[in-house]
Scaffold this active site. Structure first.
Site, PDB file in Angstrom:
ATOM      1  N   TYR A  11      -3.732   2.178  35.681  1.00  0.00           N
ATOM      2  CA  TYR A  11      -4.444   2.841  34.578  1.00  0.00           C
ATOM      3  C   TYR A  11      -3.529   2.971  33.359  1.00  0.00           C
ATOM      4  O   TYR A  11      -3.924   2.654  32.229  1.00  0.00           O
ATOM      5  CB  TYR A  11      -4.934   4.215  35.022  1.00  0.00           C
TER       6      TYR A  11
ATOM      7  N   SER B 273      -5.587   6.801  25.488  1.00  0.00           N
ATOM      8  CA  SER B 273      -5.102   7.931  26.268  1.00  0.00           C
ATOM      9  C   SER B 273      -3.664   8.211  25.858  1.00  0.00           C
ATOM     10  O   SER B 273      -2.949   7.289  25.427  1.00  0.00           O
ATOM     11  CB  SER B 273      -5.165   7.611  27.768  1.00  0.00           C
TER      12      SER B 273
ATOM     13  N   ASP C 118     -22.579  -3.904  32.203  1.00  0.00           N
ATOM     14  CA  ASP C 118     -21.301  -3.761  32.893  1.00  0.00           C
ATOM     15  C   ASP C 118     -20.231  -4.347  31.988  1.00  0.00           C
ATOM     16  O   ASP C 118     -20.183  -5.567  31.769  1.00  0.00           O
ATOM     17  CB  ASP C 118     -21.356  -4.498  34.230  1.00  0.00           C
TER      18      ASP C 118
ATOM     19  N   LYS D  17      -3.917   1.222  29.573  1.00  0.00           N
ATOM     20  CA  LYS D  17      -3.970   1.982  28.331  1.00  0.00           C
ATOM     21  C   LYS D  17      -2.829   1.603  27.383  1.00  0.00           C
ATOM     22  O   LYS D  17      -2.985   1.652  26.161  1.00  0.00           O
ATOM     23  CB  LYS D  17      -3.969   3.484  28.624  1.00  0.00           C
TER      24      LYS D  17
END
Length: 250
Positions: A159, A144, A63, A163
């Site tokens: 998110y 991204s 993990d 990034k």
């Protein structure tokens, strides 16, 4: 890619999508691939599928939001395969939630995986490279396009923030390693919309211009294949005719 044969690469988030595709491809190129993810059953299937390839792929349940698991896994990889030459930080979660809605739960897991986990595993990889005199190592962070722009679809602010953090961390790591007089290369790969299970919560996006995991793998192979005196610092991969930030729009 010949110079990477028999060298050790760690790929995080290897149970699906980009991570799975790149782990398989690097095993095809003869590398010793440590495939890390939480879903051991998927990793074991990948390991079985890759058993007859030129290289070797071994599954490691890890993990990447858990610092203790990262530390023990990296030590296991070192014991099983030897010193790490390449790290591909691909593990990430999306976890859509509005910043203003307290009923949608905590965003902690997202940051622990996408940012803290990336930093932690990178620290261990660099330590191993330096201790074992891996002077031509390579660290690739799968970022991204949303780490470079300000188009915020509701629910994806965390998110996008994570990034953007990866973008800053990648640049800072490259500078730190240069100041330490190492020749470890550092690259950010920034894809547009990729058809993986990560975007399942946004099923309407499947009708829009998109990339496949294999397209991103081609970019990673390109970066690894560059001459040792060249560092591809940033590689942005978008579909032809795509609009920057389309992932953020209705």
């Amino acid at each position: 890619m010949d110079r990477w044969k028999e060298r050790v690469v760690v790929v995080t988030g290897a149970s699906s999508g980009i991570g799975q595709a790149v782990a398989r491809t690097l095993a095809e190129h003869g590398m010793k691939v440590a495939a890390l993810a939480r879903r051991l059953d998927r990793l074991q299937k990948l390991e079985e599928d890759c058993k007859n390839l030129l290289g070797k792929l071994k599954a490691y349940k890890c993990d990447c939001s858990n610092e203790k698991e990262i530390a023990s896994t990296m030590q296991n990889v070192l014991t099983d395969f030897g010193p790490i030459s390449v790290l591909i930080n691909n593990a990430a979660i999306l976890a859509p939630m509005k910043l203003t809605d307290t009923s949608e739960g905590s965003c902690r897991k997202l940051y622990e995986t996408n940012v803290i986990g990336l930093v932690t595993i990178t620290q261990h990889a660099v330590e191993i490279m330096q201790k074992h005199n891996i002077t031509d190592g390579h660290i690739i962070n799968v970022n991204s396009i949303n780490g470079h722009c300000r188009f915020h679809r509701p629910g994806l602010a965390n998110y996008c923030a994570s990034k953007n953090a990866v973008r800053v961390l990648t640049e800072s790591l490259k500078n730190e390693l240069a100041l330490l007089k190492t020749k470890i290369r550092v690259t950010s790969i920034s894809p547009g919309l990729v058809m993986t299970e990560m975007i399942d919560p946004f099923s309407n996006m499947k009708q829009k211009l998109h990339l496949l995991p294999e397209d991103i793998v081609d970019g990673i192979v390109f970066v690894l294949s560059a001459k040792a005196n060249i560092n591809v610092s940033e590689l942005t991969i978008e579909p032809t005719g795509g609009v920057r930030g389309a992932f953020m729009k209705e």
